[in-house]
Design a protein around this motif. Sequence first.
Motif, PDB file in Angstrom:
ATOM      1  N   ASP A  42     -13.783  -1.783 -20.407  1.00 43.77           N
ATOM      2  CA  ASP A  42     -14.000  -0.631 -19.896  1.00 43.77           C
ATOM      3  C   ASP A  42     -14.447  -0.748 -18.467  1.00 43.77           C
ATOM      4  OD1 ASP A  42     -16.826  -1.236 -19.934  1.00 43.77           O
ATOM      5  OD2 ASP A  42     -17.290  -0.313 -21.710  1.00 43.77           O
ATOM      6  N   VAL A  43     -14.642   0.487 -17.676  1.00 36.15           N
ATOM      7  CA  VAL A  43     -15.016   0.322 -16.280  1.00 36.15           C
ATOM      8  C   VAL A  43     -16.259  -0.375 -15.972  1.00 36.15           C
ATOM      9  CG1 VAL A  43     -13.882   2.549 -15.533  1.00 36.15           C
ATOM     10  CG2 VAL A  43     -15.919   2.439 -16.456  1.00 36.15           C
ATOM     11  N   ASP A  44     -16.908  -0.710 -16.990  1.00 35.21           N
ATOM     12  CA  ASP A  44     -18.305  -1.852 -16.811  1.00 35.21           C
ATOM     13  C   ASP A  44     -17.937  -2.976 -16.522  1.00 35.21           C
ATOM     14  OD1 ASP A  44     -19.824   0.652 -17.109  1.00 35.21           O
ATOM     15  OD2 ASP A  44     -20.365  -0.013 -19.163  1.00 35.21           O
ATOM     16  N   ASP A  61       6.816  11.598 -15.897  1.00 35.44           N
ATOM     17  CA  ASP A  61       7.416  11.846 -14.561  1.00 35.44           C
ATOM     18  C   ASP A  61       5.863  11.708 -13.932  1.00 35.44           C
ATOM     19  OD1 ASP A  61      10.067  12.557 -14.880  1.00 35.44           O
ATOM     20  OD2 ASP A  61       9.582  14.253 -15.857  1.00 35.44           O
ATOM     21  N   GLY A  62       5.872  10.752 -13.268  1.00 39.57           N
ATOM     22  CA  GLY A  62       4.556  10.471 -12.577  1.00 39.57           C
ATOM     23  C   GLY A  62       3.164  10.443 -13.199  1.00 39.57           C
ATOM     24  N   GLU A  63       3.167   9.989 -14.456  1.00 35.02           N
ATOM     25  CA  GLU A  63       2.208  10.206 -15.253  1.00 35.02           C
ATOM     26  C   GLU A  63       1.644   8.554 -15.431  1.00 35.02           C
ATOM     27  OE1 GLU A  63       2.996  11.680 -19.199  1.00 35.02           O
ATOM     28  OE2 GLU A  63       4.027  13.524 -18.106  1.00 35.02           O
ATOM     29  N   LEU A  64       0.086   8.464 -15.564  1.00 39.03           N
ATOM     30  CA  LEU A  64      -0.484   7.380 -15.980  1.00 39.03           C
ATOM     31  C   LEU A  64       0.074   6.620 -17.209  1.00 39.03           C
ATOM     32  CD1 LEU A  64      -4.291   8.088 -15.529  1.00 39.03           C
ATOM     33  CD2 LEU A  64      -2.914   6.960 -14.076  1.00 39.03           C
ATOM     34  N   TYR A  72      -9.287   5.436 -16.783  1.00 33.14           N
ATOM     35  CA  TYR A  72      -9.168   6.327 -15.426  1.00 33.14           C
ATOM     36  C   TYR A  72     -10.328   7.493 -15.716  1.00 33.14           C
ATOM     37  CZ  TYR A  72      -6.812   9.403 -12.268  1.00 33.14           C
ATOM     38  OH  TYR A  72      -6.629  10.265 -11.168  1.00 33.14           O
ATOM     39  N   ASP A  73     -10.407   7.856 -16.871  1.00 32.37           N
ATOM     40  CA  ASP A  73     -11.382   8.853 -17.080  1.00 32.37           C
ATOM     41  C   ASP A  73     -12.588   8.390 -16.990  1.00 32.37           C
ATOM     42  OD1 ASP A  73      -9.326  10.661 -17.577  1.00 32.37           O
ATOM     43  OD2 ASP A  73      -9.651  10.397 -19.903  1.00 32.37           O
ATOM     44  N   ASP A 105      -2.986   7.569  -7.482  1.00 33.47           N
ATOM     45  CA  ASP A 105      -3.987   8.498  -8.479  1.00 33.47           C
ATOM     46  C   ASP A 105      -5.076   7.518  -8.735  1.00 33.47           C
ATOM     47  OD1 ASP A 105      -2.520  10.696  -8.812  1.00 33.47           O
ATOM     48  OD2 ASP A 105      -1.589  10.241 -10.665  1.00 33.47           O
ATOM     49  N   PHE A 106      -4.937   6.122  -8.837  1.00 32.85           N
ATOM     50  CA  PHE A 106      -6.073   5.195  -8.920  1.00 32.85           C
ATOM     51  C   PHE A 106      -6.964   5.085  -7.613  1.00 32.85           C
ATOM     52  CE2 PHE A 106      -4.668   3.557 -13.043  1.00 32.85           C
ATOM     53  CZ  PHE A 106      -6.311   3.700 -13.815  1.00 32.85           C
ATOM     54  N   VAL A 107      -6.117   5.048  -6.461  1.00 35.79           N
ATOM     55  CA  VAL A 107      -6.702   5.029  -5.139  1.00 35.79           C
ATOM     56  C   VAL A 107      -7.559   6.136  -5.052  1.00 35.79           C
ATOM     57  CG1 VAL A 107      -6.269   5.157  -2.758  1.00 35.79           C
ATOM     58  CG2 VAL A 107      -4.848   3.771  -4.122  1.00 35.79           C
ATOM     59  N   ALA A 108      -7.261   7.355  -5.476  1.00 35.18           N
ATOM     60  CA  ALA A 108      -7.949   8.666  -5.043  1.00 35.18           C
ATOM     61  C   ALA A 108      -9.375   8.348  -6.188  1.00 35.18           C
ATOM     62  CB  ALA A 108      -7.437   9.948  -5.429  1.00 35.18           C
ATOM     63  N   ALA A 109      -8.991   8.181  -7.269  1.00 34.62           N
ATOM     64  CA  ALA A 109     -10.206   7.962  -8.391  1.00 34.62           C
ATOM     65  C   ALA A 109     -11.336   6.992  -8.101  1.00 34.62           C
ATOM     66  CB  ALA A 109      -9.564   7.533  -9.652  1.00 34.62           C
ATOM     67  N   LEU A 110     -10.688   5.744  -7.268  1.00 33.82           N
ATOM     68  CA  LEU A 110     -11.774   4.668  -7.073  1.00 33.82           C
ATOM     69  C   LEU A 110     -12.550   5.091  -5.685  1.00 33.82           C
ATOM     70  CD1 LEU A 110      -9.419   1.600  -7.735  1.00 33.82           C
ATOM     71  CD2 LEU A 110     -11.744   1.745  -8.608  1.00 33.82           C
ATOM     72  N   GLU A 111     -11.812   6.027  -4.962  1.00 34.48           N
ATOM     73  CA  GLU A 111     -12.432   6.393  -3.717  1.00 34.48           C
ATOM     74  C   GLU A 111     -13.688   7.103  -3.819  1.00 34.48           C
ATOM     75  OE1 GLU A 111      -9.150   7.512  -1.300  1.00 34.48           O
ATOM     76  OE2 GLU A 111      -9.289   5.961   0.048  1.00 34.48           O
ATOM     77  N   LYS A 112     -13.550   8.060  -5.203  1.00 33.78           N
ATOM     78  CA  LYS A 112     -14.521   8.649  -5.480  1.00 33.78           C
ATOM     79  C   LYS A 112     -15.555   8.323  -6.074  1.00 33.78           C
ATOM     80  CE  LYS A 112     -11.759  12.895  -6.499  1.00 33.78           C
ATOM     81  NZ  LYS A 112     -11.045  13.597  -7.639  1.00 33.78           N
TER      82      LYS A 112
END
Length: 147
Positions: A42-44, A61-64, A72-73, A105-112
């Motif tokens: 997990d993200v930990d 179509d452009g999905e994870l 990701y969540d 999408d992952f770049v945006a999520a990681l930037e947050k």
Amino acid sequence: MALVKIVYASMTGNTEEISEILESSVQEAGFDVEREECLEVDVDFFDDADACIIATYTYGDGELPFEFEDFYDELEEKELAGKIFGVVGSGDREYGDLFCKSAHDFVAALEKTGAKKVAETVEIENNAEDEDIEALKKFVKELTADL
Ligand SMILES: Cc1cc2nc3c(=O)[nH]c(=O)nc-3n(C[C@H](O)[C@H](O)[C@H](O)COP(=O)(O)O)c2cc1C
């Protein structure tokens, strides 16, 4: 020594191979590295990493990739300030604007999360060819430059 952690998803093997190339390149650059398939962690997993890498294909179509959805969540709630990251995508240019969308999408999520993107996102058409391997080595160089 600085630790680089790689998390990947792969259905037909292209992104897994890309993640292996990244792992070898990080080792050759002289850093510790750990690589895991996304359902195994997990993200930990990123908690003790100095640099984080996501390698993902894009589906639908452009999905994870469905197997990356939980990870990701979890990023939405995660604080990764102080860490650096880079993302690599595998996709197919036939999907036009949706080429490698999951990587972006992952770049945006990681930037947050507060982590800092220090390497340009690499987009690979399906499996890594020679020029892609060079791009992956450059990506690792950028990522590890200040570690
Ligand atoms: C049903 C399906 C949908 C796909 N959708 C996309 C897409 O939206 N964007 C994209 O760039 N690639 C798309 N692809 C291409 C895959 O992302 C690409 O083949 C990738 O290399 C697969 O990685 P893997 O071998 O690690 O599973 C799709 C492939 C399939 C089979």
